[in-house]
Design an enzyme around this catalytic site. Structure first.
Site, PDB file in Angstrom:
ATOM      1  N   ARG A   1      25.244  36.680  20.018  1.00 39.77           N
ATOM      2  CA  ARG A   1      25.717  36.037  18.780  1.00 39.77           C
ATOM      3  C   ARG A   1      26.362  37.033  17.824  1.00 39.77           C
ATOM      4  NH1 ARG A   1      20.431  37.213  18.222  1.00 39.77           N
ATOM      5  NH2 ARG A   1      19.577  37.791  16.193  1.00 39.77           N
ATOM      6  N   HIS A   2      25.965  38.303  17.944  1.00 39.24           N
ATOM      7  CA  HIS A   2      26.521  39.330  17.041  1.00 39.24           C
ATOM      8  C   HIS A   2      27.975  39.643  17.385  1.00 39.24           C
ATOM      9  CE1 HIS A   2      22.567  39.723  15.405  1.00 39.24           C
ATOM     10  NE2 HIS A   2      22.076  40.030  16.586  1.00 39.24           N
TER      11      HIS A   2
ATOM     12  N   GLY B   1      28.006  61.925  -1.700  1.00 33.62           N
ATOM     13  CA  GLY B   1      26.794  61.924  -2.523  1.00 33.62           C
ATOM     14  C   GLY B   1      25.980  60.653  -2.332  1.00 33.62           C
TER      15      GLY B   1
ATOM     16  N   HIS C   1      23.208  45.100  15.553  1.00 32.03           N
ATOM     17  CA  HIS C   1      23.802  43.841  15.091  1.00 32.03           C
ATOM     18  C   HIS C   1      25.270  43.961  14.692  1.00 32.03           C
ATOM     19  CE1 HIS C   1      19.701  41.789  13.983  1.00 32.03           C
ATOM     20  NE2 HIS C   1      19.741  42.237  15.223  1.00 32.03           N
ATOM     21  N   ASN C   2      25.657  45.106  14.150  1.00 31.39           N
ATOM     22  CA  ASN C   2      27.022  45.237  13.612  1.00 31.39           C
ATOM     23  C   ASN C   2      27.938  46.077  14.498  1.00 31.39           C
ATOM     24  OD1 ASN C   2      25.075  45.770  10.787  1.00 31.39           O
ATOM     25  ND2 ASN C   2      26.238  43.876  11.024  1.00 31.39           N
TER      26      ASN C   2
ATOM     27  N   ARG D   1      30.184  37.309  15.571  1.00 30.08           N
ATOM     28  CA  ARG D   1      30.237  37.618  14.140  1.00 30.08           C
ATOM     29  C   ARG D   1      31.124  38.827  13.858  1.00 30.08           C
ATOM     30  NH1 ARG D   1      23.774  36.411  13.734  1.00 30.08           N
ATOM     31  NH2 ARG D   1      24.012  34.146  13.882  1.00 30.08           N
TER      32      ARG D   1
HETATM   33  C1  RB5 Z   1      30.864  63.368  -5.902  1.00 32.50           C
HETATM   34  O1  RB5 Z   1      30.356  63.800  -7.108  1.00 32.50           O
HETATM   35  C2  RB5 Z   1      30.448  61.930  -5.628  1.00 32.50           C
HETATM   36  O2  RB5 Z   1      31.050  61.078  -6.552  1.00 32.50           O
HETATM   37  C3  RB5 Z   1      30.792  61.534  -4.219  1.00 32.50           C
HETATM   38  O3  RB5 Z   1      30.178  62.404  -3.333  1.00 32.50           O
HETATM   39  C4  RB5 Z   1      30.350  60.165  -3.770  1.00 32.50           C
HETATM   40  O4  RB5 Z   1      29.005  59.924  -4.084  1.00 32.50           O
HETATM   41  C5  RB5 Z   1      31.217  59.042  -4.136  1.00 32.50           C
HETATM   42  O5  RB5 Z   1      31.003  57.894  -3.740  1.00 32.50           O
END
Ligand code: RB5
Length: 146
Positions: free
Chosen positions: A133-134, A67, A99-100, A137
C-alpha cells in the site's frame, strides 16, 4: 555495496565528520560533499549538489545535516526523485524507509547526540521499503500526478 552521499552545512559539520568515520568503519562506500569546516556557509549551496547526484542515480542514499535538519531537507526535496525525511530518532528513521522509501536522511545536527545519530543512520541504511500500500502512496507524491 550501497553508495552513500554525505553533506552538511557548518551547523552539521561536527556530526558529519563523525558520521563519515562511522560509515567508513562500517565499510560503506561514502562520498563527502562538504562542507569542510565550521565556518558559516549557506546550506542550499551544499544540499543541491548532493540532491543532483542522488537524483541522477550516482548514489543510492543521501545523508544531509544542518542545524535543525529542516533547511537542507527543504532544499533536497525540490529535486525530482528525491524523498528526503527529517529523521530525529530511530523509529522515525525506520518508518521513513519502510513506509516512505526515503532516499535521503536529513538530520538535525544541533539537536541529536552522536550516538543517536549513528543509530538513526544505521537504521536508515538497513531498513527496506515495505512496498504494498505504501508503493501506491509514494507514487502519488510527485506533482505530475496532480
Ligand atoms: C544555520 O545557523 C542554521 O540556520 C541551519 O543550519 C539550519 O538549521 C537551517 O535550517
Amino acid at each position: 555495496m550501497k553508495k552513500i552521499a554525505l553533506v552538511s552545512d557548518h551547523a552539521g559539520y561536527f556530526l558529519k565528520e563523525k558520521i563519515l568515520k562511522f560509515l567508513i568503519k562500517e565499510k560503506y562506500d561514502v562520498k563527502d560533499f562538504g562542507c569542510s569546516s565550521e565556518e558559516a556557509v549557506d546550506y542550499p549551496d551544499f544540499g543541491h549538489p548532493l540532491a543532483n547526484a542522488v537524483s541522477a542515480g550516482e548514489y543510492e542514499t543521501g545523508i544531509s545535516i544542518c542545524g535543525t535538519g529542516n533547511g537542507i531537507n527543504m532544499v533536497v526535496n525540490k529535486h525530482p526523485g528525491i524523498r528526503s525525511a527529517l529523521c530525529w530518532n530511530e523509529e522515525i528513521s525506520r518508518l521513513a524507509r519502510a513506509h516512505n522509501d526515503a532516499n535521503v536522511c536529513a538530520l538535525p545536527g544541533r539537536y541529536i547526540s552522536e550516538s543517536e545519530a549513528y543509530l538513526i543512520v544505521k537504521t536508515f541504511l538497513e531498513t527496506s521499503f515495505e512496498g504494498g500500500r505504501h508503493e501506491r502512496r509514494i507514487d502519488k507524491i510527485s506533482l505530475k500526478m496532480y
